[in-house]
Design a protein around this motif. Structure first.
Motif, PDB file in Angstrom:
ATOM      1  N   ILE A   1       0.844  -1.190   0.000  1.00  0.00           N
ATOM      2  CA  ILE A   1       0.000   0.000   0.000  1.00  0.00           C
ATOM      3  C   ILE A   1       0.878   1.238   0.000  1.00  0.00           C
ATOM      4  N   SER A   2       0.563   2.186  -0.848  1.00  0.00           N
ATOM      5  CA  SER A   2       1.292   3.453  -0.846  1.00  0.00           C
ATOM      6  C   SER A   2       0.999   4.226   0.434  1.00  0.00           C
ATOM      7  N   PRO A   3       1.995   4.930   0.972  1.00  0.00           N
ATOM      8  CA  PRO A   3       1.709   5.773   2.141  1.00  0.00           C
ATOM      9  C   PRO A   3       0.915   7.025   1.794  1.00  0.00           C
ATOM     10  N   TRP A   4       0.772   7.326   0.494  1.00  0.00           N
ATOM     11  CA  TRP A   4       0.043   8.523   0.073  1.00  0.00           C
ATOM     12  C   TRP A   4      -1.465   8.279   0.077  1.00  0.00           C
ATOM     13  N   ARG A   5      -2.220   9.367   0.256  1.00  0.00           N
ATOM     14  CA  ARG A   5      -3.675   9.361   0.118  1.00  0.00           C
ATOM     15  C   ARG A   5      -4.095  10.607  -0.655  1.00  0.00           C
ATOM     16  N   ARG A   6      -5.180  10.491  -1.400  1.00  0.00           N
ATOM     17  CA  ARG A   6      -5.709  11.660  -2.101  1.00  0.00           C
ATOM     18  C   ARG A   6      -6.215  12.687  -1.095  1.00  0.00           C
ATOM     19  N   ASN A   7      -6.160  13.960  -1.482  1.00  0.00           N
ATOM     20  CA  ASN A   7      -6.593  15.026  -0.573  1.00  0.00           C
ATOM     21  C   ASN A   7      -8.065  15.362  -0.722  1.00  0.00           C
ATOM     22  N   ASP A   8      -8.814  14.500  -1.410  1.00  0.00           N
ATOM     23  CA  ASP A   8     -10.237  14.783  -1.651  1.00  0.00           C
ATOM     24  C   ASP A   8     -11.139  14.232  -0.549  1.00  0.00           C
ATOM     25  N   GLY A   9     -10.528  13.756   0.530  1.00  0.00           N
ATOM     26  CA  GLY A   9     -11.314  13.225   1.634  1.00  0.00           C
ATOM     27  C   GLY A   9     -11.562  11.739   1.543  1.00  0.00           C
TER      28      GLY A   9
ATOM     29  N   ALA B   1       7.837   7.615  -9.416  1.00  0.00           N
ATOM     30  CA  ALA B   1       6.933   8.715  -9.767  1.00  0.00           C
ATOM     31  C   ALA B   1       5.666   8.680  -8.910  1.00  0.00           C
ATOM     32  N   PHE B   2       5.132   7.491  -8.665  1.00  0.00           N
ATOM     33  CA  PHE B   2       3.892   7.357  -7.904  1.00  0.00           C
ATOM     34  C   PHE B   2       4.037   7.778  -6.443  1.00  0.00           C
ATOM     35  N   THR B   3       5.250   7.687  -5.902  1.00  0.00           N
ATOM     36  CA  THR B   3       5.423   7.912  -4.462  1.00  0.00           C
ATOM     37  C   THR B   3       6.299   9.118  -4.129  1.00  0.00           C
ATOM     38  N   GLY B   4       6.678   9.904  -5.139  1.00  0.00           N
ATOM     39  CA  GLY B   4       7.399  11.142  -4.876  1.00  0.00           C
ATOM     40  C   GLY B   4       8.838  10.961  -4.447  1.00  0.00           C
ATOM     41  N   ILE B   5       9.501   9.933  -4.986  1.00  0.00           N
ATOM     42  CA  ILE B   5      10.912   9.714  -4.698  1.00  0.00           C
ATOM     43  C   ILE B   5      11.692   9.710  -6.005  1.00  0.00           C
ATOM     44  N   SER B   6      13.002   9.487  -5.928  1.00  0.00           N
ATOM     45  CA  SER B   6      13.843   9.406  -7.124  1.00  0.00           C
ATOM     46  C   SER B   6      14.275   7.963  -7.355  1.00  0.00           C
ATOM     47  N   GLY B   7      14.437   7.600  -8.620  1.00  0.00           N
ATOM     48  CA  GLY B   7      14.885   6.251  -8.949  1.00  0.00           C
ATOM     49  C   GLY B   7      15.575   6.246 -10.286  1.00  0.00           C
ATOM     50  N   ILE B   8      16.700   5.529 -10.379  1.00  0.00           N
ATOM     51  CA  ILE B   8      17.456   5.490 -11.624  1.00  0.00           C
ATOM     52  C   ILE B   8      17.697   4.058 -12.084  1.00  0.00           C
ATOM     53  N   LYS B   9      17.406   3.826 -13.348  1.00  0.00           N
ATOM     54  CA  LYS B   9      17.790   2.601 -14.046  1.00  0.00           C
ATOM     55  C   LYS B   9      19.051   2.925 -14.838  1.00  0.00           C
ATOM     56  N   PRO B  10      20.185   2.302 -14.540  1.00  0.00           N
ATOM     57  CA  PRO B  10      21.400   2.621 -15.291  1.00  0.00           C
ATOM     58  C   PRO B  10      21.416   1.940 -16.657  1.00  0.00           C
ATOM     59  N   THR B  11      22.448   2.209 -17.418  1.00  0.00           N
ATOM     60  CA  THR B  11      22.671   1.526 -18.683  1.00  0.00           C
ATOM     61  C   THR B  11      22.673   0.016 -18.468  1.00  0.00           C
ATOM     62  N   TYR B  12      22.054  -0.714 -19.378  1.00  0.00           N
ATOM     63  CA  TYR B  12      22.050  -2.172 -19.276  1.00  0.00           C
ATOM     64  C   TYR B  12      23.492  -2.689 -19.199  1.00  0.00           C
ATOM     65  N   GLY B  13      23.786  -3.440 -18.149  1.00  0.00           N
ATOM     66  CA  GLY B  13      25.130  -3.973 -17.963  1.00  0.00           C
ATOM     67  C   GLY B  13      25.946  -3.261 -16.907  1.00  0.00           C
ATOM     68  N   ARG B  14      25.483  -2.098 -16.421  1.00  0.00           N
ATOM     69  CA  ARG B  14      26.198  -1.364 -15.363  1.00  0.00           C
ATOM     70  C   ARG B  14      26.203  -2.143 -14.054  1.00  0.00           C
ATOM     71  N   CYS B  15      25.063  -2.732 -13.705  1.00  0.00           N
ATOM     72  CA  CYS B  15      24.937  -3.511 -12.466  1.00  0.00           C
ATOM     73  C   CYS B  15      24.799  -4.982 -12.831  1.00  0.00           C
ATOM     74  N   SER B  16      25.510  -5.817 -12.114  1.00  0.00           N
ATOM     75  CA  SER B  16      25.456  -7.250 -12.382  1.00  0.00           C
ATOM     76  C   SER B  16      24.059  -7.809 -12.134  1.00  0.00           C
TER      77      SER B  16
ATOM     78  N   ALA C   1       8.317   2.045   1.014  1.00  0.00           N
ATOM     79  CA  ALA C   1       9.155   2.139   2.219  1.00  0.00           C
ATOM     80  C   ALA C   1       9.973   3.417   2.252  1.00  0.00           C
ATOM     81  N   ILE C   2      10.488   3.835   1.103  1.00  0.00           N
ATOM     82  CA  ILE C   2      11.276   5.075   1.057  1.00  0.00           C
ATOM     83  C   ILE C   2      10.379   6.281   1.302  1.00  0.00           C
ATOM     84  N   ALA C   3       9.225   6.306   0.641  1.00  0.00           N
ATOM     85  CA  ALA C   3       8.314   7.441   0.799  1.00  0.00           C
ATOM     86  C   ALA C   3       7.803   7.552   2.234  1.00  0.00           C
ATOM     87  N   ALA C   4       7.636   6.409   2.902  1.00  0.00           N
ATOM     88  CA  ALA C   4       7.139   6.400   4.278  1.00  0.00           C
ATOM     89  C   ALA C   4       8.239   6.676   5.302  1.00  0.00           C
ATOM     90  N   ARG C   5       9.461   6.866   4.847  1.00  0.00           N
ATOM     91  CA  ARG C   5      10.610   7.148   5.723  1.00  0.00           C
ATOM     92  C   ARG C   5      10.928   5.980   6.662  1.00  0.00           C
TER      93      ARG C   5
END
Length: 493
Positions: free
Chosen positions: A141-149, A189-204, A166-170
């Motif tokens: 479950i995302s820690p976010w909720r809509r502000n529409d009540g 994008a959904f949880t307001g954090i940053s995330g990077i996918k590197p070039t294919y082959g950068r990480c084993s 887990a990151i968004a919820a601290r």
């Protein structure tokens, strides 16, 4: 003093080195946070002892005058990375009882760098999904909720939904993720954090449970761009155990971070302006363009003409590779074995796979088996590989005119759990902006760009040339500083 759980990776690392707190204090604070947020279902397995043991080692090393790059930093590990003597499930019933006797290369590098492990994070089963609703262990479950009540529980994105939630919820300062068609960027994008996918082959990929081998890539997820750079540096590097690993030195991405985009040209792919794009996504994109210009970049329109074929191409190639990779789960060698009384070997295969795989995994295995079958291989799989080559060429031609590309990360903000699960095609469309760069093996990152009218995060995506993680991180930092995104979810759990 600021609550330790409010700190990101860089601040924990630096605060520990400065003596502001001990590594054990940090580990205990995050262990408590993990325990207090079980309602999010972000973790499959909690490992507080691992975090404390790494912390005690870090404190001892500091007292002796030596620290490692991630000493004092506890992390969450997506439960797709094999961890020695710790349950590794891929969020499946098939591997529910699997305890590896070896360590994935990525986690080994993180632990050698001094990091501790808070636990194994939930995900879509075998990394197949965009909402973290396919896990055998229940929805994240995302820690976010809509502000529409309303109080509808929201999807944290997928497949790395446990990491993003887990990151968004601290409750973790950073986490590993994997990205096959957008599974780091869309949940970020959904949880307001940053995330990077590197070039294919950068990480084993060694020790990472496979979904689609020509697409799977490990990456970093954290609260901001700098933390992603720190984490990705520790994860990356050549590995002789992975035939697709790139034999290249790891750049000093953190030290070279700069938000100055003077001299850079950023391309805006016109084909990403898809039909019925929500007005808020269009407005976000325009704000991102203005931020890039403010950072000194020149912005031009470019064309990626085969973009419209990327999603169907991906959903032929990825299931085909999944069909092949998941054939190993047959009830014979390891994992689940369902052996009805009097069953034949064929019965055991059928019963094990019927019981061990969830509906989405079965769907993709069936699609993949179909497109690889005699009579359809050339009509579908071979043709998809040819289109993939054209998509790669599109990017190559675009990068002759620009240094980076800027797009939205996802076509919407987070949707409610259950809202799209009955319609696989609607779910697959969540990957419309992220899949093309995955097919081309390019580095790409999502950073928070703002909130929609319901108060939910929206992400902007930066795509770079092969091996230009530095350019992607720099552009991400430029947008991060100008967006000034400080929103965080309220604690309801």
């Amino acid at each position: 003093m600021t609550d330790i759980t409010d700190l990101g990776i860089a601040d924990i690392r630096d605060g520990f080195r400065a003596g502001d707190f001990t590594a054990r204090e940090a580990a205990e604070a995050f262990n408590d946070a993990v325990a207090s947020a079980r309602a999010l279902n972000a973790f499959i397995t909690e490992t507080p002892e691992h975090a404390l043991a790494a912390a005690d080692a870090a404190d001892q090393e500091r007292s002796e005058g030596s620290v490692r790059p991630l000493s004092g930093v506890p992390l969450g590990i997506k439960d797709l990375f094999c961890t020695d003597d710790v349950q590794t499930t891929a969020a499946s019933h098939m591997l529910e009882s699997f305890v590896p006797t070896y360590e994935s290369t990525v986690t080994e590098r993180l632990f050698l760098a001094g990091a501790g492990m808070l636990g194994k994070l939930n995900l879509d089963q075998f990394a197949m999904g965009s909402s973290n609703e396919t896990s055998f262990f229940g929805n994240v479950i995302s820690p976010w909720r809509r502000n529409d009540g309303g109080n509808a529980p929201l999807a944290p994105g997928g497949s790395s939904g446990g990491s993003s939630s887990a990151i968004a919820a601290r409750i973790v300062p950073g986490a590993t993720g994997t990205d096959t068609g957008g599974s780091i960027r869309q949940p970020a994008a959904f949880t307001g954090i940053s995330g990077i996918k590197p070039t294919y082959g950068r990480c084993s990929r060694w020790g990472v449970i496979a979904f689609a081998s020509s697409l799977d890539q490990a990456g970093a997820m954290a609260r901001d761009v700098k933390d992603c750079a720190i984490l990705l540096e520790a994860m990356s590097g050549f590995d002789a155990k992975d035939a697709t690993s790139l034999k290249l030195d790891v750049p000093a991405w953190e030290d070279n971070l700069s938000p100055d985009l003077k001299g850079k040209t950023i391309g805006i792919p016109k084909e990403y302006r898809v039909d019925n794009m929500p007005r808020e996504i269009e407005a976000l994109w325009e704000r991102g363009i203005a931020m890039a210009k403010d950072a000194g970049a020149e912005v031009i329109e470019v064309s990626l003409p085969h973009t419209k074929y990327a999603l169907p191409t991906y959903y032929i190639i990825a299931p085909a590779e999944a069909s092949s990779n998941l054939a190993r789960y047959d009830g014979v060698r390891y994992g689940l074995r369902d052996l009805p009384d009097g069953a034949s070997l064929q019965d055991m295969y059928a019963a094990t796979r019927a019981d061990g795989f969830g509906p989405e995994v079965k769907r993709r295995i069936l699609i993949g088996t179909y497109v690889l079958s005699a009579g359809f291989y050339d009509a579908y799989y071979t043709k998809a590989q040819k289109v993939r080559a054209l998509i790669v060429r599109d990017f190559q031609q675009a990068f002759e005119k620009c240094d980076l590309l800027l797009t939205p990360t996802a076509p919407s903000s987070a949707f409610a759990l259950g809202e799209k699960s009955a319609d696989p095609l609607a779910m697959y469309l969540n990957d419309v902006f992220t899949v093309p760069s995955s097919l081309a093996g390019l580095p790409a990152m999502s950073v928070p760009g703002g909130l929609d009218s319901a108060g939910l995060p929206l992400g902007l995506q930066i795509i770079g040339r092969p091996l230009d993680e530095q350019g992607v991180l720099d552009a991400g930092l430029a947008i991060e500083q100008r967006a000034g995104f400080t929103a965080r979810p309220g604690e309801w759990w």
